[in-house]
Scaffold this active site. Structure first.
Site, mmCIF file in Angstrom:
data_model
loop_
_atom_site.group_PDB
_atom_site.id
_atom_site.type_symbol
_atom_site.label_atom_id
_atom_site.label_comp_id
_atom_site.label_asym_id
_atom_site.label_seq_id
_atom_site.Cartn_x
_atom_site.Cartn_y
_atom_site.Cartn_z
ATOM 1 N N THR A 246 0.849 -1.199 0.000
ATOM 2 C CA THR A 246 0.000 0.000 0.000
ATOM 3 C C THR A 246 0.881 1.243 0.000
ATOM 4 O O THR A 246 1.794 1.364 0.819
ATOM 5 C CB THR A 246 -0.909 0.004 1.246
ATOM 6 O OG1 THR A 246 -1.688 -1.190 1.219
ATOM 7 C CG2 THR A 246 -1.822 1.217 1.266
ATOM 8 N N CYS A 335 32.622 1.299 14.366
ATOM 9 C CA CYS A 335 33.129 0.862 15.666
ATOM 10 C C CYS A 335 32.804 -0.612 15.873
ATOM 11 O O CYS A 335 31.654 -1.021 15.774
ATOM 12 C CB CYS A 335 32.479 1.674 16.778
ATOM 13 S SG CYS A 335 32.953 3.390 16.727
#
Ligand SMILES: *Cc1c(COP(=O)(O)O)cnc(C)c1O
Length: 396
Positions: A246, A335
């Protein structure tokens, strides 16, 4: 009591705030007294009206890149558009060949998708850009094969701001009978885009890099029998069978409005941003050991003005980020639990590891002010000098 102040936002390349005019449009399509109906509903007027809103936005986005509205496929963002372009095209064109050419400094939405295709049996050639972050047409020519089905090279790099000559690259792909896709998420509003003149077959677009909402994007798919894309998301056959689900009217209307505003104030935005870039660079002149990873200082326009990736020699980027807590910027590093990996894009253009770990990306936009730049400069100068000061000798 002190009021906490917001950091100065210099991370527009990560996401831009939505323009208030965009938000105003988005608010028309959600509640019971509004045009909230499913744009795919064929059985009542509310559905048709919602469909008209979708079609207007489709025209706005198409106009911004010189496309036909029927060539725009709505997605959840540029990430999905990249996935649809690469996976959808390669799967639908197996008889043309299993070879895909791309580059090492593409956005992760391309890099990771290409790796996924590799596991499916497709073959990838990874081009390495020059120090200026660009892929040269001759490099691409050398990588082309008889079985190359698709070439995917980004228009503007999100970490460096470097610009590829997509028109020349597309011409090389076509010489060898391959299709050409470009990720233009960072290019909209910064460089002229015209899919016809530039001969682009597939182009990924994002709402939120151009002052629209997050969570919406589009894939331009050229209307041509050779440009076939297989759906990745099935169910209902929306978007000419290429992407079911949709349609989010508010998101799509917002992206349409954002792209229309981009076209209206293209020059104004760019003049403003170029002024900010010059001001920022001038303000850093007094600071030694600052190098630009973004290609600068030439007459040939090799980078967009809203992204400046700078290395601060002798300063750890993560420490600088901490010291600059009042300025929102980013490092391209990742990281891990054990260590910090420098940005793969900076390593990809040959930046030494230590300098890559000393780099920050500053990016500006429509709502950045000269005062923001001046304030950020003061904080940067202070933080860099502070971090460079050698630790005081212990008194004996
Ligand atoms: C932001 C970005 C994307 C991802 O876009 P989303 O709409 O957030 O999925 C893809 N490619 C580039 C170059 C980007 O800058």
């Amino acid at each position: 009591m002190t009021t906490p102040t917001l950091p100065i936002y210099l991370d527009y390349a990560a996401t831009a705030p939505a323009d208030a005019r965009v938000v105003e449009v988005m608010q028309r399509y959600l509640t019971v007294d509004q045009l909230f109906a499913n744009p795919a509903s064929r059985s009542h007027m509310l559905g048709w009206q919602a469909e008209q809103v979708i079609e207007q936005a489709r025209r706005q986005v198409a106009d911004a890149i010189g496309a036909d509205p029927r060539e725009i496929v709505w997605t959840s963002g540029a990430t999905e558009a990249d996935n649809l372009a690469l996976i959808g095209f390669m799967r639908a064109n197996r008889e043309r060949g299993l070879h895909l050419v791309t580059s090492t400094i593409e956005h992760k939405a391309i890099v990771d998708t290409a790796h996924a295709l590799e596991k499916e049996g497709f073959e990838i050639t990874w081009l390495t850009p020059g120090q200026d972050g660009r892929i040269e047409p001759e490099q691409l020519r050398a990588a082309m094969r008889d079985d190359t089905a698709l070439v995917s090279l980004m228009a503007v790099n999100n970490e460096l701001g470097s610009i590829n000559d997509i028109s020349a690259l597309a011409a090389v792909a076509h010489e060898f009978g391959a299709a050409f896709h470009t990720d233009a998420a960072q290019a909209v509003g910064r460089i002229p885009l015209d899919v016809v003149a530039q001969q682009i077959d597939l182009m990924s677009l994002s709402g939120h890099k151009t002052y629209g909402p997050k969570g919406v994007g589009a894939l331009y798919v050229k209307r041509h029998p050779d440009i076939r894309v297989e759906a990745l998301i099935h169910g209902g056959g929306h978007e000419r069978g290429m992407r079911s689900g949709t349609l989010p009217t508010h998101q799509i209307a917002g992206m349409g409005e954002a792209f229309a505003l981009m076209q209206q104030q293209y020059d104004e935005d760019n003049v403003h941003i170029m002024g900010l870039q010059q001001r920022f660079l001038r303000g850093l002149e007094g600071l030694d050991g600052v190098f630009s990873n973004t290609p600068l200082n030439d007459t040939e326009k090799r980078a967009v003005p809203n992204i400046l990736n700078l290395a601060f020699e002798g300063v750890d980027g993560e420490s600088l980020l901490m010291a600059l807590r009042d300025v929102a910027v980013s490092t391209g590093s990742a990281c891990n639990s054990a260590s910090v990996d420098p940005s793969y894009v900076l390593l990809g253009i040959g930046t030494p590891r230590s300098l890559a770990l000393s780099s920050l990306r500053f990016s500006f936009g429509r709502f950045t002010t000269e005062a923001d730049i001046d304030h950020a400069l003061t904080l940067i100068r202070h933080a860099v000098s502070g971090l460079r000061t050698p630790p005081r000798q212990a008194a004996d």
